[in-house]
Design a protein around this motif. Structure first.
Motif, PDB file in Angstrom:
ATOM      1  N   GLY A 143      -5.549  18.846   8.076  1.00 26.14           N
ATOM      2  CA  GLY A 143      -4.706  19.861   7.445  1.00 26.14           C
ATOM      3  C   GLY A 143      -5.263  20.288   6.101  1.00 26.14           C
ATOM      4  N   THR A 144      -4.350  20.709   5.224  1.00 29.03           N
ATOM      5  CA  THR A 144      -4.749  21.187   3.896  1.00 29.03           C
ATOM      6  C   THR A 144      -5.666  20.190   3.204  1.00 29.03           C
ATOM      7  N   MET A 145      -5.255  18.919   3.192  1.00 32.08           N
ATOM      8  CA  MET A 145      -6.009  17.933   2.427  1.00 32.08           C
ATOM      9  C   MET A 145      -7.218  17.419   3.203  1.00 32.08           C
ATOM     10  N   GLY A 146      -7.020  17.111   4.494  1.00 29.90           N
ATOM     11  CA  GLY A 146      -8.101  16.510   5.284  1.00 29.90           C
ATOM     12  C   GLY A 146      -9.380  17.332   5.234  1.00 29.90           C
ATOM     13  N   LEU A 150     -10.412  13.406  12.732  1.00 26.57           N
ATOM     14  CA  LEU A 150      -9.578  13.069  13.886  1.00 26.57           C
ATOM     15  C   LEU A 150      -8.226  13.764  13.770  1.00 26.57           C
ATOM     16  N   GLU A 151      -7.794  14.376  14.874  1.00 23.29           N
ATOM     17  CA  GLU A 151      -6.485  15.035  14.904  1.00 23.29           C
ATOM     18  C   GLU A 151      -5.752  14.637  16.171  1.00 23.29           C
ATOM     19  N   MET A 152      -4.488  15.046  16.227  1.00 21.51           N
ATOM     20  CA  MET A 152      -3.700  14.729  17.419  1.00 21.51           C
ATOM     21  C   MET A 152      -3.975  15.731  18.535  1.00 21.51           C
ATOM     22  N   ALA A 206      -4.944  11.424   6.019  1.00 23.26           N
ATOM     23  CA  ALA A 206      -4.276  12.546   5.350  1.00 23.26           C
ATOM     24  C   ALA A 206      -3.348  13.229   6.341  1.00 23.26           C
ATOM     25  N   VAL A 207      -2.429  12.442   6.920  1.00 22.82           N
ATOM     26  CA  VAL A 207      -1.479  12.995   7.889  1.00 22.82           C
ATOM     27  C   VAL A 207      -0.169  13.308   7.169  1.00 22.82           C
ATOM     28  N   PHE A 208       0.870  13.685   7.929  1.00 24.71           N
ATOM     29  CA  PHE A 208       2.141  14.066   7.303  1.00 24.71           C
ATOM     30  C   PHE A 208       2.654  12.960   6.381  1.00 24.71           C
ATOM     31  N   GLU A 209       3.362  13.390   5.339  1.00 24.17           N
ATOM     32  CA  GLU A 209       3.888  12.442   4.358  1.00 24.17           C
ATOM     33  C   GLU A 209       5.187  11.804   4.853  1.00 24.17           C
ATOM     34  N   GLU A 210       5.070  11.035   5.912  1.00 26.29           N
ATOM     35  CA  GLU A 210       6.250  10.336   6.434  1.00 26.29           C
ATOM     36  C   GLU A 210       5.829   8.918   6.743  1.00 26.29           C
ATOM     37  N   VAL A 261       4.973   8.035  10.331  1.00 27.85           N
ATOM     38  CA  VAL A 261       3.691   8.554  10.825  1.00 27.85           C
ATOM     39  C   VAL A 261       2.545   7.710  10.244  1.00 27.85           C
ATOM     40  N   LYS A 262       2.678   7.364   8.986  1.00 31.23           N
ATOM     41  CA  LYS A 262       1.627   6.535   8.366  1.00 31.23           C
ATOM     42  C   LYS A 262       1.547   5.183   9.096  1.00 31.23           C
ATOM     43  N   GLU A 263       2.719   4.652   9.428  1.00 29.81           N
ATOM     44  CA  GLU A 263       2.745   3.337  10.104  1.00 29.81           C
ATOM     45  C   GLU A 263       1.972   3.394  11.426  1.00 29.81           C
ATOM     46  N   SER A 313      -5.458   5.669   2.144  1.00 32.82           N
ATOM     47  CA  SER A 313      -4.417   6.673   2.394  1.00 32.82           C
ATOM     48  C   SER A 313      -4.409   7.675   1.247  1.00 32.82           C
ATOM     49  N   ASN A 314      -4.203   8.953   1.629  1.00 36.90           N
ATOM     50  CA  ASN A 314      -4.116  10.008   0.613  1.00 36.90           C
ATOM     51  C   ASN A 314      -2.656  10.280   0.250  1.00 36.90           C
ATOM     52  N   THR A 315      -1.781   9.348   0.543  1.00 37.99           N
ATOM     53  CA  THR A 315      -0.362   9.598   0.269  1.00 37.99           C
ATOM     54  C   THR A 315      -0.119   9.935  -1.208  1.00 37.99           C
ATOM     55  N   SER A 316       0.867  10.840  -1.446  1.00 38.75           N
ATOM     56  CA  SER A 316       1.185  11.210  -2.827  1.00 38.75           C
ATOM     57  C   SER A 316       2.345  10.389  -3.356  1.00 38.75           C
ATOM     58  N   THR A 317       3.216   9.943  -2.455  1.00 40.32           N
ATOM     59  CA  THR A 317       4.455   9.340  -2.945  1.00 40.32           C
ATOM     60  C   THR A 317       4.812   8.027  -2.257  1.00 40.32           C
ATOM     61  N   HIS A 325      -5.964   9.136  -3.749  1.00 43.69           N
ATOM     62  CA  HIS A 325      -5.079  10.286  -3.914  1.00 43.69           C
ATOM     63  C   HIS A 325      -5.866  11.471  -4.468  1.00 43.69           C
ATOM     64  N   PHE A 326      -6.264  12.348  -3.543  1.00 41.84           N
ATOM     65  CA  PHE A 326      -6.985  13.575  -3.914  1.00 41.84           C
ATOM     66  C   PHE A 326      -5.971  14.624  -4.341  1.00 41.84           C
ATOM     67  N   PHE A 327      -6.440  15.621  -5.060  1.00 41.37           N
ATOM     68  CA  PHE A 327      -5.575  16.717  -5.504  1.00 41.37           C
ATOM     69  C   PHE A 327      -6.021  18.004  -4.836  1.00 41.37           C
TER      70      PHE A 327
END
Ligand code: NAD
Length: 701
Positions: free
Chosen positions: A306-309, A326-328, A383-387, A390-392, A410-414, A434-436
Motif C-alpha cells: 500500500g501507501t507505505m509498503g 507480498l500481498e494478499m 506494512a499491512v492495515f493498522e489493526e 491483522v498484525k497478529e 513492523s511499520n506500525t504507527s500506534t 516506523h517510516f514516515f
C-alpha cells in the motif's frame, strides 16, 4: 602524537595522524608547528611536505573541540597557517581523499599544493551556520577565481580535485598526482624541485578581482537571499568574498575573523552545530556497543504494497538491495507495483534518475502472494492495515515461515510492538521500523526497541537505516512513539485554539511564520483528517479523562477529510492544492463555540506558537523521563527530519533551551490558568521542573 615527523632525504615530511579524518585539534596543531620548527632548524632539510595519514588529508576542525576553549587555544589554526607562510623553506601540501574546511585552509597557507585524483575538496562551514574562519574566504578566490570560489563557499558541497584542476587559470593545485599511491613520491619530487625557489610563492600575494564586481555581487546576494531565508551565514559568505576583491588581504582576514566570531554566536549556527552533533549522537545506543556483531541483510521482504509498503521498498531498491513484495491479492500487488513505477518514472522525467538506473532498480523487485516465498528474507518489514488482529495473523505466519535469524519488523504507527513480538516465538528478532510518509522521501525512521528486541537486531537495523540513507532515532515502546505522542498534544492545543476563537488559517499562518513547513490544519488536510479521527475514537475509549476539542470530529462528521475529498479545514479546487478559507468551516466553528457558550477572543501569534511548541516540549520531557527517548537531541532530530520543525531553530528542545527553560515553565503556568485549556497537561513534566530548579537545559543536563 597526532602528527608524525620523518625525513625523506633532504625533505621533511609532516604527516597528520589524528583519526578518523585528521581533525586539526590542539594537539595536532602543536605537532605541525613543532614539525615546522624542527625542519626549519635542521640544515639538512631543504623542503617540507605536509600530508595526512589514513582516510584524509584533513577534514578540518576537530569536532570534539567544537565550542570548547581548546578550539581557540594557541597555536590556533590561523597561527599554524601563518607559521607555514613564514617558513623559510618551501612547504608542499600533498592532499588526498578529504580536504575540507580548516584542512583546505591549511593547504592554502602552504607554498605549493599537489593533489591526488578523487579527492573531495570543500569549505563546508556554511552548513554549520558559519563562514570559513582561517582565511578560506580570502585565499580561495585568489586561487580559483571569485565566482568559482564563492559558489564553493556558499554551498559548502565538496568538489573533486580533478574537476577543480580543470578550471581555467586555477592556482589551487600546482600539480595533480597520477594516483593516490604516487602522491607522496611526486610530492617529494616537487619539494626537491622547488627547494631553491625564492621568494616563496604565497596565495595572499595573488590578485583578487572581478571585472564586473558590482553587478556580480548584487546578483550573488539576490540569489543567496532567495535560497537561504532565515540563515545569516550564506550572505556573510558573499560579503567576505566581496571584501577579498575590494580590500587588502590583511583587512580581508580581519573582517573574515570578525564575521566568523559573530556568526558563531547566532542561534542559527548554534542550531546547525547542534543538529550536526545530534545526528551523530542518535546513532549511538548506550548499551549497544559500536562493535556489536550485525546480521547480514542481503534480501528484504515487505508485507503489504500500500501507501507505505511501496515507498519502503523504494528505499531498499535505491540502495541496491533486492526486495520481495507480498500481498494478499494480485490486484493489490499490481496497484502497488504500478505506483512504485510511477514514482520512479516521475524521477526519470525530472532528470533525477537515469533510465538505466530505473531499470536496474526495478530488476531488484519481485512479488509474491505466498508466504513460503519469503522464507529466505533476512529482513521482513510489515506494512499491512493498522489493526492488531491483522498484525497478529501476519506475524504468526512470519514466525512459521521465516528462516531462523530473520529480523521481523513492523511499520506500525500506534500499536504495541511488544504485543506484536508476542505473536511470535522469537520476540528477540522483532522490532519496529516506523517510516514516515512518503517513505521514499522522508528522512526520519523511528526504530522502536521492544522489551525483548536483541541488541544485535537493533544494531543491524541502525546500520541498515544508514545504508538506506535514513536518519534513525531509537524510541521505546509507547502509544505514538516519540513523534506522534508529541504531535497529539500539539494537535490538542490546535483544537483548543479553535474553540477559543482562532481560525484554522490564523493558526497555520502563525506556525508557518515561526518556520514550520506547514501549520497543523493544512497538514491535516494533506494527510487526511479521517486518520486522526480513527485514532481519536480509539483514544476516547482508552483515555476517557483526556480532553479534546470537538472541532476535528465535527469536521469529519461533515465528510471533510481533506485534499482527497476536496474539502477539509479549507476548500480545494479540483486538482489544486491551494488552501482556500472555507465559510462552511468558519460557520461550523461559530456554531460550535455558541453551543458551548464560548465568547471568542483574539489570540496573538505568540500565544499560538508558544502553546503549540511548548506542548511538544512538555510531552518530550515526559518521554525523556520515561526513557522512551534517550536524549533531548534525539527529539530534535525527530522533529526536524519528520515533522517540518524549522531546522534553523535546532528542534523544539534546543529552541526551549535557547528561550530559557525558566521562561518556558513560566508560560506553562500561565496556560494552566486558562479554563478552556487543559490545566493538568500544563503541569511542567518533572524533568523540566528539575532542570529549571537546577538552572540547567535539556541539552546540557
Ligand atoms: P494501506 O492501506 O495503504 O496499505 C496496506 C496494504 O496492506 C494494502 O495494500 C493491503 O492489501 C495490504 N494487506 C493487508 N493485510 C494484509 C495481509 N494480511 N497480508 C498482506 N498484505 C496485506 O496502509 P498504509 O498507509 O500503507 O499503512 C500500513 C502500515 O503503515 C500501518 O501499520 C500504518 O499504521 C503504518 N504507517 C502509515 C503511515 C501513513 O502515513 N500512511 C505512516 C507511518 C506508518
Amino acid at each position: 602524537m597526532t602528527a608524525r615527523y620523518e625525513l625523506h632525504g633532504p625533505v621533511a615530511v609532516i604527516t597528520l595522524d589524528n583519526p578518523p579524518v585528521n581533525g586539526l585539534g590542539h594537539a595536532t596543531r602543536i605537532a605541525i608547528a613543532q614539525g615546522l620548527n624542527q625542519a626549519n632548524a635542521d640544515p639538512a632539510v631543504r623542503a617540507i611536505v605536509i600530508t595526512g595519514a589514513g582516510k584524509a588529508f584533513s577534514g578540518g576542525a576537530d569536532i570534539r573541540e567544537f565550542g570548547k576553549p581548546a578550539a581557540l587555544a594557541e597555536p590556533n589554526l590561523l597561527s599554524v597557517i601563518l607559521a607555514c607562510e613564514h617558513s623559510a623553506k618551501p612547504i608542499v601540501a600533498a592532499v588526498h581523499s578529504v580536504v575540507m574546511g580548516g584542512g583546505l585552509e591549511l593547504a592554502l597557507g602552504c607554498h605549493y599544493r599537489i593533489a591526488a585524483p578523487g579527492c573531495s575538496v570543500a569549505l563546508p562551514e556554511v552548513k554549520l551556520g558559519l563562514i570559513p574562519g582561517a582565511g578560506g574566504t580570502q585565499r580561495l578566490p585568489r586561487v580559483l577565481g571569485v565566482e568559482a570560489a564563492l559558489n564553493m563557499i556558499v554551498k559548502g558541497d565538496p568538489l573533486r580535485s580533478e574537476v577543480l584542476a580543470q578550471l581555467p587559470g586555477q592556482r589551487l593545485f600546482d600539480r595533480m598526482a597520477d594516483s593516490p599511491q604516487t602522491l607522496l613520491p611526486q610530492a617529494l619530487a616537487l619539494a626537491q624541485e622547488v627547494a631553491d625557489v625564492r621568494p616563496l610563492p604565497l596565495v595572499r600575494h595573488l590578485p583578487c578581482k572581478h571585472p564586473q564586481a558590482d553587478a556580480y555581487f548584487q546578483f550573488a546576494r539576490n540569489t543567496v537571499k532567495a535560497m537561504a531565508r532565515n540563515l545569516p551565514a550564506p550572505l556573510k559568505c558573499v560579503d567576505a568574498v566581496e571584501i577579498a576583491t575590494r580590500s587588502s588581504f590583511e583587512e580581508g582576514m580581519s573582517r573574515e575573523r570578525e564575521m566568523f566570531i559573530n556568526l558563531m554566536w547566532t542561534p542559527q549556527s548554534r542550531a546547525l552545530r547542534h543538529l550536526f552533533a545530534a545526528e551523530r549522537a542518535a546513532a549511538k545506543i548506550a548499551d549497544v556497543p559500536d562493535d556489536t556483531t550485525k546480521r547480514d541483510i542481503a534480501q528484504v521482504a515487505i508485507i503489504g504494497a500500500g501507501t507505505m509498503g511501496g515507498g519502503i521498498a523504494m528505499n531498499f531498491l535505491n540502495a541496491g538491495i533486492p526486495v520481495k513484495l507480498l500481498e494478499m491479492k494480485q490486484d493489490a500487488l499490481d496497484r502497488g507495483v504500478a505506483t512504485l513505477r510511477k514514482n520512479y518514472e516521475a524521477q526519470v522525467k525530472k532528470g533525477k534518475l537515469k533510465a538505466e538506473k530505473y531499470e536496474e532498480r526495478m530488476a531488484l523487485l519481485s512479488t509474491t502472494l505466498s508466504y513460503p516465498d519469503i522464507a529466505q528474507a533476512d529482513l521482513v518489514i510489515e506494512a499491512v492495515f493498522e489493526e492488531i488482529g491483522v498484525k497478529e495473523q501476519v506475524f504468526r505466519e512470519l514466525d512459521r515461515v521465516c528462516k531462523a535469524g530473520a529480523i521481523l519488523a513492523s511499520n506500525t504507527s500506534t500499536l504495541d510492538v511488544n504485543a506484536i513480538a508476542g505473536f511470535t516465538q522469537r520476540p528477540q528478532d522483532v522490532i519496529g521500523m516506523h517510516f514516515f510518509s512518503p517513505a521514499n522521501v522522508m528522512k526520519l525512521l523511528e526504530v522502536v526497541r521492544g522489551e525483548k528486541t536483541g541488541k544485535d537486531v537493533l544494531a543491524t537495523v541502525m546500520a541498515v537505516s544508514k545504508k538506506i540513507k535514513k536518519t534513525a532515532v531509537v524510541s521505546g515502546v509507547c502509544d505514538g512513539f516519540i513523534g506522534n505522542r508529541m504531535i497529539e498534544q500539539y494537535a490538542r492545543q490546535a483544537g483548543f485554539l479553535l474553540d477559543e476563537g482562532c481560525t484554522p488559517a490564523q493558526v497555520d499562518k502563525a506556525v508557518e511564520k515561526f518556520g514550520f513547513a506547514m501549520g497543523p490544519f493544512r497538514m491535516g488536510d494533506l494527510a487526511g483528517n479521517d486518520i486522526g479521527w480513527a485514532i481519536r475514537k480509539r483514544r476516547y475509549a482508552e483515555k476517557p479523562g483526556m480532553r479534546y476539542s470537538r472541532t476535528a470530529d465535527l469536521l469529519c462528521e461533515l465528510g471533510r477529510f481533506g485534499q482527497k475529498t476536496g474539502a477539509g479545514w479549507y476548500d480545494y479546487q479540483a486538482g489544486q492544492r491551494d488552501a482556500i478559507v472555507s465559510p462552511v468551516v468558519l460557520d461550523m466553528l461559530d456554531k460550535h463555540r455558541a453551543s458551548l457558550g464560548i465568547k471568542p477572543r483574539k489570540i496573538g501569534d505568540t500565544e499560538i506558537v508558544e502553546r503549540l511548541v511548548f506542548s511538544l516540549v512538555n510531552e518530550a520531557a515526559h518521554l525523556l523521563e520515561e526513557g522512551i527517548a534517550a536524549r533531548a537531541s534525539d527529539v530534535d532530530m525527530v522533529y526536524i527530519t519528520g515533522y517540518g520543525f524549522p531546522f534553523w531553530r535546532g528542534g523544539p528542545m534546543l529552541y526551549a533551551d535557547s528561550l530559557g527553560l525558566f521562561n518556558v515553565v513560566h508560560a506553562m503556568h500561565r496556560f494552566a490558568k486558562n479554563p478552556l485549556d487543559d490545566a493538568a497537561f500544563w503541569q511542567p513534566a518533572p524533568l523540566l521542573a528539575r532542570l529549571v530548579a537546577e538552572g540547567k537545559t535539556f541539552n546540557n543536563a
